[in-house]
Design a protein around this motif. Structure first.
Motif, PDB file in Angstrom:
ATOM      1  N   HIS A  21      11.588 -61.505 -46.531  1.00 32.49           N
ATOM      2  CA  HIS A  21      12.298 -62.762 -46.802  1.00 32.49           C
ATOM      3  C   HIS A  21      12.914 -62.730 -48.201  1.00 32.49           C
ATOM      4  O   HIS A  21      12.368 -62.110 -49.116  1.00 32.49           O
ATOM      5  CB  HIS A  21      11.345 -63.954 -46.716  1.00 32.49           C
ATOM      6  N   THR A  78       1.211 -71.019 -47.085  1.00 32.28           N
ATOM      7  CA  THR A  78       2.188 -70.758 -46.021  1.00 32.28           C
ATOM      8  C   THR A  78       2.217 -71.937 -45.042  1.00 32.28           C
ATOM      9  O   THR A  78       1.296 -72.752 -44.994  1.00 32.28           O
ATOM     10  CB  THR A  78       1.832 -69.471 -45.259  1.00 32.28           C
ATOM     11  N   GLY A  79       3.295 -72.007 -44.266  1.00 33.71           N
ATOM     12  CA  GLY A  79       3.400 -73.034 -43.235  1.00 33.71           C
ATOM     13  C   GLY A  79       3.517 -74.448 -43.763  1.00 33.71           C
ATOM     14  O   GLY A  79       3.156 -75.406 -43.061  1.00 33.71           O
ATOM     15  N   GLU A  81       5.305 -77.976 -44.914  1.00 31.79           N
ATOM     16  CA  GLU A  81       6.469 -78.757 -44.500  1.00 31.79           C
ATOM     17  C   GLU A  81       7.477 -78.857 -45.640  1.00 31.79           C
ATOM     18  O   GLU A  81       8.687 -78.921 -45.410  1.00 31.79           O
ATOM     19  CB  GLU A  81       6.041 -80.148 -44.051  1.00 31.79           C
ATOM     20  N   THR A  98      10.452 -69.571 -44.083  1.00 39.30           N
ATOM     21  CA  THR A  98      10.037 -68.664 -43.009  1.00 39.30           C
ATOM     22  C   THR A  98      10.048 -69.416 -41.687  1.00 39.30           C
ATOM     23  O   THR A  98      10.084 -70.652 -41.663  1.00 39.30           O
ATOM     24  CB  THR A  98       8.625 -68.103 -43.276  1.00 39.30           C
ATOM     25  N   PRO A  99      10.004 -68.698 -40.565  1.00 39.36           N
ATOM     26  CA  PRO A  99      10.000 -69.379 -39.260  1.00 39.36           C
ATOM     27  C   PRO A  99       8.834 -70.339 -39.070  1.00 39.36           C
ATOM     28  O   PRO A  99       8.928 -71.299 -38.301  1.00 39.36           O
ATOM     29  CB  PRO A  99       9.914 -68.213 -38.273  1.00 39.36           C
ATOM     30  N   SER A 100       7.738 -70.121 -39.782  1.00 38.74           N
ATOM     31  CA  SER A 100       6.569 -70.991 -39.632  1.00 38.74           C
ATOM     32  C   SER A 100       6.512 -72.093 -40.682  1.00 38.74           C
ATOM     33  O   SER A 100       5.526 -72.830 -40.768  1.00 38.74           O
ATOM     34  CB  SER A 100       5.282 -70.155 -39.703  1.00 38.74           C
ATOM     35  N   GLY A 101       7.564 -72.206 -41.496  1.00 34.69           N
ATOM     36  CA  GLY A 101       7.589 -73.234 -42.528  1.00 34.69           C
ATOM     37  C   GLY A 101       7.773 -72.622 -43.900  1.00 34.69           C
ATOM     38  O   GLY A 101       7.964 -71.413 -44.041  1.00 34.69           O
ATOM     39  N   ALA A 103       6.923 -71.140 -47.512  1.00 31.59           N
ATOM     40  CA  ALA A 103       5.853 -70.398 -48.167  1.00 31.59           C
ATOM     41  C   ALA A 103       6.101 -70.457 -49.665  1.00 31.59           C
ATOM     42  O   ALA A 103       7.249 -70.339 -50.109  1.00 31.59           O
ATOM     43  CB  ALA A 103       5.830 -68.950 -47.686  1.00 31.59           C
TER      44      ALA A 103
END
Length: 282
Positions: A21, A78-79, A81, A98-101, A103
Protein backbone atom coordinates in the motif's frame (compact mmCIF):
# COMPACT_ATOMS: atom_id res chain seq x y z
CA UNK A 1 13.78 -2.36 26.94
CA UNK A 2 11.72 -4.35 24.37
CA UNK A 3 13.46 -7.62 23.49
CA UNK A 4 13.88 -9.19 20.07
CA UNK A 5 10.54 -10.98 19.97
CA UNK A 6 8.74 -7.61 20.31
CA UNK A 7 10.56 -6.18 17.29
CA UNK A 8 10.03 -9.34 15.23
CA UNK A 9 6.32 -9.27 16.02
CA UNK A 10 6.17 -5.55 15.21
CA UNK A 11 7.85 -6.11 11.83
CA UNK A 12 5.30 -8.80 11.07
CA UNK A 13 2.40 -6.54 12.08
CA UNK A 14 3.68 -3.59 10.04
CA UNK A 15 4.14 -5.81 6.99
CA UNK A 16 0.65 -7.23 7.38
CA UNK A 17 -0.93 -3.81 7.77
CA UNK A 18 0.93 -1.77 5.13
CA UNK A 19 2.87 -3.93 2.65
CA UNK A 20 1.70 -3.28 -0.90
CA UNK A 21 0.00 0.00 0.00
CA UNK A 22 1.02 3.60 -0.48
CA UNK A 23 1.41 5.25 2.88
CA UNK A 24 1.05 8.76 4.18
CA UNK A 25 4.14 9.43 6.26
CA UNK A 26 4.17 12.29 8.75
CA UNK A 27 5.79 13.42 11.98
CA UNK A 28 3.19 15.12 14.18
CA UNK A 29 5.90 15.82 16.77
CA UNK A 30 8.12 17.34 14.10
CA UNK A 31 11.45 15.60 14.74
CA UNK A 32 11.13 13.41 11.62
CA UNK A 33 9.24 15.95 9.51
CA UNK A 34 11.86 16.63 6.82
CA UNK A 35 12.51 12.94 6.14
CA UNK A 36 8.80 12.12 6.32
CA UNK A 37 8.13 14.62 3.54
CA UNK A 38 10.66 12.84 1.32
CA UNK A 39 8.83 9.50 1.50
CA UNK A 40 5.24 10.61 1.95
CA UNK A 41 3.06 8.69 -0.51
CA UNK A 42 5.63 5.93 -1.06
CA UNK A 43 4.80 2.28 -1.58
CA UNK A 44 5.64 0.32 1.56
CA UNK A 45 7.31 -3.00 0.70
CA UNK A 46 7.59 -4.58 4.13
CA UNK A 47 9.40 -4.50 7.45
CA UNK A 48 12.06 -6.64 9.09
CA UNK A 49 13.77 -6.79 12.45
CA UNK A 50 17.33 -7.63 13.41
CA UNK A 51 17.80 -7.93 17.14
CA UNK A 52 16.37 -4.76 18.62
CA UNK A 53 16.49 -2.83 15.33
CA UNK A 54 13.56 -2.38 12.95
CA UNK A 55 13.69 -1.45 9.27
CA UNK A 56 10.57 -0.35 7.36
CA UNK A 57 11.30 -0.68 3.65
CA UNK A 58 9.85 1.75 1.13
CA UNK A 59 10.22 1.92 -2.63
CA UNK A 60 13.30 3.51 -4.21
CA UNK A 61 15.63 1.82 -1.69
CA UNK A 62 14.59 3.93 1.26
CA UNK A 63 14.25 2.53 4.76
CA UNK A 64 13.04 3.92 8.06
CA UNK A 65 15.40 2.67 10.76
CA UNK A 66 13.85 2.49 14.23
CA UNK A 67 15.29 1.57 17.61
CA UNK A 68 12.73 1.70 20.41
CA UNK A 69 15.26 2.14 23.22
CA UNK A 70 13.98 1.79 26.76
CA UNK A 71 10.51 3.30 26.49
CA UNK A 72 9.63 3.42 22.81
CA UNK A 73 6.57 1.75 21.32
CA UNK A 74 5.10 1.51 17.84
CA UNK A 75 1.35 0.96 17.93
CA UNK A 76 -0.29 -0.57 14.84
CA UNK A 77 -4.04 -0.33 14.23
CA UNK A 78 -5.91 -1.92 11.32
CA UNK A 79 -9.52 -1.97 10.15
CA UNK A 80 -10.32 1.48 11.55
CA UNK A 81 -13.31 3.45 10.30
CA UNK A 82 -11.29 6.65 10.55
CA UNK A 83 -7.86 7.81 11.67
CA UNK A 84 -7.92 9.82 14.91
CA UNK A 85 -5.81 12.86 15.67
CA UNK A 86 -2.41 11.87 17.09
CA UNK A 87 -2.10 11.79 20.86
CA UNK A 88 1.14 12.59 22.65
CA UNK A 89 4.60 12.90 21.12
CA UNK A 90 4.14 10.93 17.89
CA UNK A 91 7.48 10.99 16.10
CA UNK A 92 6.32 8.96 13.10
CA UNK A 93 2.87 8.20 11.77
CA UNK A 94 2.07 5.83 8.91
CA UNK A 95 -1.42 5.83 7.39
CA UNK A 96 -2.85 3.73 4.56
CA UNK A 97 -6.26 3.00 3.09
CA UNK A 98 -6.78 -0.76 2.78
CA UNK A 99 -9.72 -2.93 1.68
CA UNK A 100 -10.48 -3.71 5.33
CA UNK A 101 -10.42 -0.08 6.45
CA UNK A 102 -7.85 2.45 7.50
CA UNK A 103 -4.52 1.32 8.92
CA UNK A 104 -2.29 3.58 10.97
CA UNK A 105 0.79 3.21 13.14
CA UNK A 106 2.21 5.69 15.65
CA UNK A 107 5.79 5.67 16.95
CA UNK A 108 6.49 7.28 20.32
CA UNK A 109 9.49 7.43 22.61
CA UNK A 110 12.00 5.79 20.28
CA UNK A 111 15.69 6.61 20.60
CA UNK A 112 16.18 6.34 16.84
CA UNK A 113 14.04 7.09 13.80
CA UNK A 114 16.12 7.79 10.70
CA UNK A 115 15.65 7.61 6.95
CA UNK A 116 18.52 5.48 5.59
CA UNK A 117 19.58 3.49 2.55
CA UNK A 118 20.54 -0.18 2.12
CA UNK A 119 24.21 0.53 2.88
CA UNK A 120 23.35 1.78 6.37
CA UNK A 121 21.09 -1.22 7.00
CA UNK A 122 23.93 -3.54 5.97
CA UNK A 123 26.29 -1.68 8.28
CA UNK A 124 23.94 -2.12 11.24
CA UNK A 125 23.44 -5.81 10.48
CA UNK A 126 27.19 -6.35 10.24
CA UNK A 127 27.63 -4.97 13.76
CA UNK A 128 25.08 -7.37 15.26
CA UNK A 129 25.51 -10.92 16.42
CA UNK A 130 23.16 -13.64 15.15
CA UNK A 131 19.48 -13.17 15.96
CA UNK A 132 17.75 -16.39 17.14
CA UNK A 133 14.57 -15.32 15.33
CA UNK A 134 16.14 -14.83 11.91
CA UNK A 135 16.34 -17.67 9.40
CA UNK A 136 19.82 -16.52 8.34
CA UNK A 137 21.27 -16.65 11.88
CA UNK A 138 24.66 -18.31 12.27
CA UNK A 139 25.05 -19.32 15.94
CA UNK A 140 28.68 -20.30 15.41
CA UNK A 141 29.53 -16.61 14.98
CA UNK A 142 28.38 -16.01 18.54
CA UNK A 143 30.19 -19.10 19.80
CA UNK A 144 33.50 -17.89 18.39
CA UNK A 145 33.19 -14.74 20.49
CA UNK A 146 31.93 -16.52 23.61
CA UNK A 147 34.63 -19.19 23.64
CA UNK A 148 37.43 -16.60 23.55
CA UNK A 149 36.03 -14.19 26.12
CA UNK A 150 36.69 -14.14 29.89
CA UNK A 151 33.60 -11.95 30.35
CA UNK A 152 30.68 -13.43 32.32
CA UNK A 153 27.96 -15.23 30.37
CA UNK A 154 25.42 -12.80 31.77
CA UNK A 155 27.36 -9.95 30.19
CA UNK A 156 27.99 -11.69 26.87
CA UNK A 157 24.34 -12.58 26.32
CA UNK A 158 23.31 -8.93 26.61
CA UNK A 159 26.01 -7.80 24.17
CA UNK A 160 24.14 -7.25 20.89
CA UNK A 161 27.38 -7.82 18.98
CA UNK A 162 27.41 -11.37 20.39
CA UNK A 163 23.71 -12.31 20.24
CA UNK A 164 21.13 -9.88 18.83
CA UNK A 165 17.71 -9.49 20.42
CA UNK A 166 18.34 -11.03 23.85
CA UNK A 167 17.48 -8.75 26.76
CA UNK A 168 17.46 -9.07 30.52
CA UNK A 169 14.49 -11.43 30.70
CA UNK A 170 15.68 -13.97 28.13
CA UNK A 171 19.21 -13.76 29.53
CA UNK A 172 18.11 -14.63 33.07
CA UNK A 173 15.71 -17.32 31.99
CA UNK A 174 17.83 -19.22 29.47
CA UNK A 175 20.76 -19.38 31.93
CA UNK A 176 18.43 -20.75 34.59
CA UNK A 177 16.97 -23.33 32.24
CA UNK A 178 20.48 -24.44 31.29
CA UNK A 179 21.67 -24.46 34.94
CA UNK A 180 24.47 -22.00 34.19
CA UNK A 181 25.62 -19.32 36.62
CA UNK A 182 25.44 -15.83 35.05
CA UNK A 183 28.95 -14.95 36.27
CA UNK A 184 30.59 -17.97 34.66
CA UNK A 185 33.33 -16.84 32.21
CA UNK A 186 32.45 -17.41 28.58
CA UNK A 187 35.75 -19.12 27.82
CA UNK A 188 34.95 -21.92 30.28
CA UNK A 189 31.86 -22.97 28.32
CA UNK A 190 31.85 -26.13 26.20
CA UNK A 191 30.47 -26.02 22.69
CA UNK A 192 27.65 -28.39 23.65
CA UNK A 193 26.58 -26.01 26.41
CA UNK A 194 26.55 -23.11 23.96
CA UNK A 195 24.47 -25.10 21.49
CA UNK A 196 22.01 -25.89 24.29
CA UNK A 197 21.68 -22.16 25.09
CA UNK A 198 21.06 -21.31 21.44
CA UNK A 199 18.69 -24.21 20.85
CA UNK A 200 16.67 -23.08 23.88
CA UNK A 201 16.61 -19.41 22.90
CA UNK A 202 15.17 -20.09 19.45
CA UNK A 203 11.87 -21.71 20.54
CA UNK A 204 11.56 -19.48 23.61
CA UNK A 205 11.76 -16.35 21.48
CA UNK A 206 9.49 -17.84 18.82
CA UNK A 207 6.93 -18.47 21.54
CA UNK A 208 7.35 -14.85 22.61
CA UNK A 209 6.46 -13.77 19.07
CA UNK A 210 3.41 -16.01 19.08
CA UNK A 211 2.09 -14.95 22.50
CA UNK A 212 3.31 -11.36 22.67
CA UNK A 213 4.85 -12.00 26.09
CA UNK A 214 7.73 -13.95 27.60
CA UNK A 215 6.82 -17.34 29.08
CA UNK A 216 9.75 -19.55 30.04
CA UNK A 217 8.53 -22.09 32.61
CA UNK A 218 8.18 -25.73 31.64
CA UNK A 219 4.73 -27.41 31.85
CA UNK A 220 5.43 -28.90 35.28
CA UNK A 221 6.10 -25.44 36.74
CA UNK A 222 3.06 -23.53 35.50
CA UNK A 223 0.64 -22.11 38.10
CA UNK A 224 -1.90 -24.79 37.19
CA UNK A 225 0.56 -27.65 37.57
CA UNK A 226 1.99 -26.36 40.87
CA UNK A 227 -1.25 -25.03 42.36
CA UNK A 228 0.27 -21.57 42.87
CA UNK A 229 -0.87 -18.05 42.08
CA UNK A 230 -0.10 -16.72 38.61
CA UNK A 231 2.68 -14.15 38.37
CA UNK A 232 1.63 -10.52 38.48
CA UNK A 233 4.15 -8.29 36.75
CA UNK A 234 3.99 -5.60 34.09
CA UNK A 235 6.24 -7.73 31.87
CA UNK A 236 3.65 -10.53 31.93
CA UNK A 237 4.35 -14.20 31.46
CA UNK A 238 5.59 -16.94 33.78
CA UNK A 239 9.31 -16.95 34.54
CA UNK A 240 11.73 -18.77 36.81
CA UNK A 241 14.00 -16.03 38.20
CA UNK A 242 13.55 -12.69 36.41
CA UNK A 243 12.42 -10.03 38.92
CA UNK A 244 11.71 -12.73 41.52
CA UNK A 245 14.38 -11.66 44.02
CA UNK A 246 13.84 -13.31 47.41
CA UNK A 247 10.97 -15.46 46.17
CA UNK A 248 11.35 -19.25 46.28
CA UNK A 249 12.80 -20.94 43.21
CA UNK A 250 10.05 -22.84 41.42
CA UNK A 251 12.33 -25.89 41.17
CA UNK A 252 14.23 -26.13 44.47
CA UNK A 253 12.61 -23.57 46.78
CA UNK A 254 15.77 -21.59 47.55
CA UNK A 255 15.33 -17.78 47.41
CA UNK A 256 16.17 -16.23 44.05
CA UNK A 257 19.24 -14.00 44.20
CA UNK A 258 20.16 -10.80 42.40
CA UNK A 259 23.30 -8.80 41.70
CA UNK A 260 24.18 -5.89 39.44
CA UNK A 261 26.42 -6.60 36.46
CA UNK A 262 27.35 -3.80 34.04
CA UNK A 263 24.44 -1.70 35.27
CA UNK A 264 21.77 -4.40 34.84
CA UNK A 265 20.28 -6.74 37.43
CA UNK A 266 21.16 -10.42 37.26
CA UNK A 267 18.74 -12.99 38.66
CA UNK A 268 19.61 -16.60 39.46
CA UNK A 269 19.16 -19.51 41.86
CA UNK A 270 22.34 -20.46 43.73
CA UNK A 271 21.32 -24.12 43.97
CA UNK A 272 20.04 -24.67 40.44
CA UNK A 273 22.82 -22.52 38.93
CA UNK A 274 25.93 -23.32 40.98
CA UNK A 275 28.96 -21.09 40.65
CA UNK A 276 31.51 -22.46 38.18
CA UNK A 277 34.61 -24.01 39.73
CA UNK A 278 37.54 -24.61 37.42
CA UNK A 279 39.05 -28.10 37.56
CA UNK A 280 42.36 -26.82 36.26
CA UNK A 281 45.35 -27.47 38.48
CA UNK A 282 46.31 -24.27 40.26
Amino acid sequence: MPEGHTLFRLARDLTGAFAGHRVRVSSPQGRFAADAALVDGSLLLGAESAGKHLFVELEHERLIHVHLGLIGHFDVTTGAESVPEPVGQVRLRLVAATPSGAAYADLRGATRCDLVGPARRDEVLAQLGPDPLRADAEPDRAWQRVRRSPRPLGDLLLDQAVVAGVGNVYRAEVLFRQRLHPLRPGNTLRVGQWRAIWDDLVPLMQEGVRLGRIDTVRPEHTPEAMGREAREDDHGGEVYVYRRTGQPCLVCGRPVRTEVLAGRNLFWCARCQPRFRSRAVQ
